[in-house]
Motif scaffolding. Structure first.
Motif, PDB file in Angstrom:
ATOM      1  N   THR A   1      -5.533  12.715   8.983  1.00  0.00           N
ATOM      2  CA  THR A   1      -4.767  11.481   8.886  1.00  0.00           C
ATOM      3  C   THR A   1      -4.852  10.901   7.482  1.00  0.00           C
ATOM      4  OG1 THR A   1      -4.335   9.346   9.947  1.00  0.00           O
ATOM      5  CG2 THR A   1      -6.649   9.980   9.690  1.00  0.00           C
ATOM      6  N   SER A   2      -3.958   9.990   7.203  1.00  0.00           N
ATOM      7  CA  SER A   2      -3.980   9.279   5.922  1.00  0.00           C
ATOM      8  C   SER A   2      -3.414   7.888   6.135  1.00  0.00           C
ATOM      9  CB  SER A   2      -3.156  10.028   4.869  1.00  0.00           C
ATOM     10  OG  SER A   2      -1.800  10.072   5.239  1.00  0.00           O
ATOM     11  N   GLY A   3      -3.773   6.998   5.223  1.00  0.00           N
ATOM     12  CA  GLY A   3      -3.251   5.642   5.311  1.00  0.00           C
ATOM     13  C   GLY A   3      -3.224   4.955   3.966  1.00  0.00           C
ATOM     14  N   ILE A   4      -2.328   4.018   3.861  1.00  0.00           N
ATOM     15  CA  ILE A   4      -2.197   3.177   2.667  1.00  0.00           C
ATOM     16  C   ILE A   4      -2.345   1.735   3.124  1.00  0.00           C
ATOM     17  CG2 ILE A   4      -0.578   2.338   0.912  1.00  0.00           C
ATOM     18  CD1 ILE A   4       0.641   5.213   0.977  1.00  0.00           C
ATOM     19  N   GLY A   5      -3.130   0.961   2.395  1.00  0.00           N
ATOM     20  CA  GLY A   5      -3.324  -0.430   2.766  1.00  0.00           C
ATOM     21  C   GLY A   5      -3.368  -1.340   1.563  1.00  0.00           C
ATOM     22  N   TYR A   6      -2.943  -2.570   1.766  1.00  0.00           N
ATOM     23  CA  TYR A   6      -2.969  -3.605   0.736  1.00  0.00           C
ATOM     24  C   TYR A   6      -3.819  -4.764   1.231  1.00  0.00           C
ATOM     25  CZ  TYR A   6       0.937  -1.140  -1.382  1.00  0.00           C
ATOM     26  OH  TYR A   6       1.732  -0.186  -1.953  1.00  0.00           O
ATOM     27  N   GLY A   7      -4.515  -5.409   0.303  1.00  0.00           N
ATOM     28  CA  GLY A   7      -5.316  -6.570   0.663  1.00  0.00           C
ATOM     29  C   GLY A   7      -5.692  -7.389  -0.550  1.00  0.00           C
ATOM     30  N   ARG A   8      -6.114  -8.611  -0.294  1.00  0.00           N
ATOM     31  CA  ARG A   8      -6.512  -9.492  -1.394  1.00  0.00           C
ATOM     32  C   ARG A   8      -7.839  -9.056  -2.012  1.00  0.00           C
ATOM     33  NH1 ARG A   8      -6.368 -15.312   0.870  1.00  0.00           N
ATOM     34  NH2 ARG A   8      -7.189 -14.201   2.673  1.00  0.00           N
ATOM     35  N   GLU A   9      -8.618  -8.317  -1.258  1.00  0.00           N
ATOM     36  CA  GLU A   9      -9.889  -7.777  -1.741  1.00  0.00           C
ATOM     37  C   GLU A   9      -9.948  -6.284  -1.413  1.00  0.00           C
ATOM     38  OE1 GLU A   9     -12.159  -9.267  -3.558  1.00  0.00           O
ATOM     39  OE2 GLU A   9     -11.217 -11.247  -3.476  1.00  0.00           O
ATOM     40  N   LYS A  10     -10.889  -5.575  -2.040  1.00  0.00           N
ATOM     41  CA  LYS A  10     -11.001  -4.125  -1.852  1.00  0.00           C
ATOM     42  C   LYS A  10     -11.237  -3.761  -0.388  1.00  0.00           C
ATOM     43  CE  LYS A  10     -12.805  -3.214  -6.457  1.00  0.00           C
ATOM     44  NZ  LYS A  10     -13.955  -2.732  -7.246  1.00  0.00           N
ATOM     45  N   LEU A  11     -12.142  -4.476   0.266  1.00  0.00           N
ATOM     46  CA  LEU A  11     -12.470  -4.138   1.653  1.00  0.00           C
ATOM     47  C   LEU A  11     -11.298  -4.391   2.591  1.00  0.00           C
ATOM     48  CD1 LEU A  11     -14.576  -3.014   3.539  1.00  0.00           C
ATOM     49  CD2 LEU A  11     -15.526  -5.310   3.778  1.00  0.00           C
ATOM     50  N   SER A  12     -10.535  -5.453   2.354  1.00  0.00           N
ATOM     51  CA  SER A  12      -9.382  -5.691   3.229  1.00  0.00           C
ATOM     52  C   SER A  12      -8.297  -4.645   2.990  1.00  0.00           C
ATOM     53  CB  SER A  12      -8.842  -7.116   3.077  1.00  0.00           C
ATOM     54  OG  SER A  12      -8.459  -7.384   1.757  1.00  0.00           O
ATOM     55  N   ALA A  13      -8.167  -4.128   1.771  1.00  0.00           N
ATOM     56  CA  ALA A  13      -7.220  -3.036   1.504  1.00  0.00           C
ATOM     57  C   ALA A  13      -7.671  -1.767   2.221  1.00  0.00           C
ATOM     58  CB  ALA A  13      -7.093  -2.798   0.002  1.00  0.00           C
TER      59      ALA A  13
END
Length: 166
Positions: free
Chosen positions: A14-26
């Motif tokens: 699997t793979s995923g892309i994420g965005y967040g205000r901080e590294k951990l939330s991304a």
């Protein structure tokens, strides 16, 4: 010690892309995009036991990775808020069904998925050569992504190990 290598199961790619205000939330958003819903990752590396199936069915993961379950997962990720990120893995499926298959992963900042994947493939070839094993085929995943204004981006690739019930 659990004798995982004596069990049967499926290794889900699997793979995923994420965005967040901080590294951990991304990172967390990338896990959700990879359909790793609420799992405690027990990080593993390098080997898929003989007799295990390899599946690219990312959608099958969603119902298997919730409720805080503990799962062995081989993963790598990269996070940045100002540069492109990439992550990849290559799995050398062993020609000998009595031997393990080998996972090699790579991730980096300011690189493309092609560069990351090339590094993963070289590592798989070197690992097989060091053991005098032969590769039947390669299973691969590679992603890259740009950050968005004001947000971190995370590129995540993972192999999630699910033991067969019964």
């Amino acid at each position: 010690m659990h004798n995982w290598h004596l069990t049967k199961g499926t290794a889900y790619l699997t793979s995923g892309i994420g965005y967040g205000r901080e590294k951990l939330s991304a990172f967390d958003a990338a896990e959700l995009d990879a359909n790793i819903m609420a799992a405690n990752a027990v990080q593993v590396s390098s080997f898929i036991p003989p007799g295990w199936q390899i599946s690219g069915d990312k959608d099958a993961l969603k119902p298997l990775t919730g409720k805080g379950v503990f799962l062995p997962i081989a993963y790598v990720y990269s996070v940045s808020n100002d540069s492109p990120v990439a992550a990849s893995f290559a799995i050398g499926v062993n020609r000998d069904p009595q031997q393990a298959s080998i996972i090699m992963e790579h991730a980096g900042i300011a690189m493309t998925r092609d560069t990351s994947l090339r590094i993963s493939e070289i590592n798989v070839q070197d690992a097989f050569n060091a053991r005098n094993w032969a590769i039947d085929r390669l299973e691969k995943i590679a992603i890259d992504v740009l950050p968005r204004e004001g947000l971190y981006v995370c590129a995540l690739v993972a192999v999630v190990f699910i033991v067969d019930k019964g």
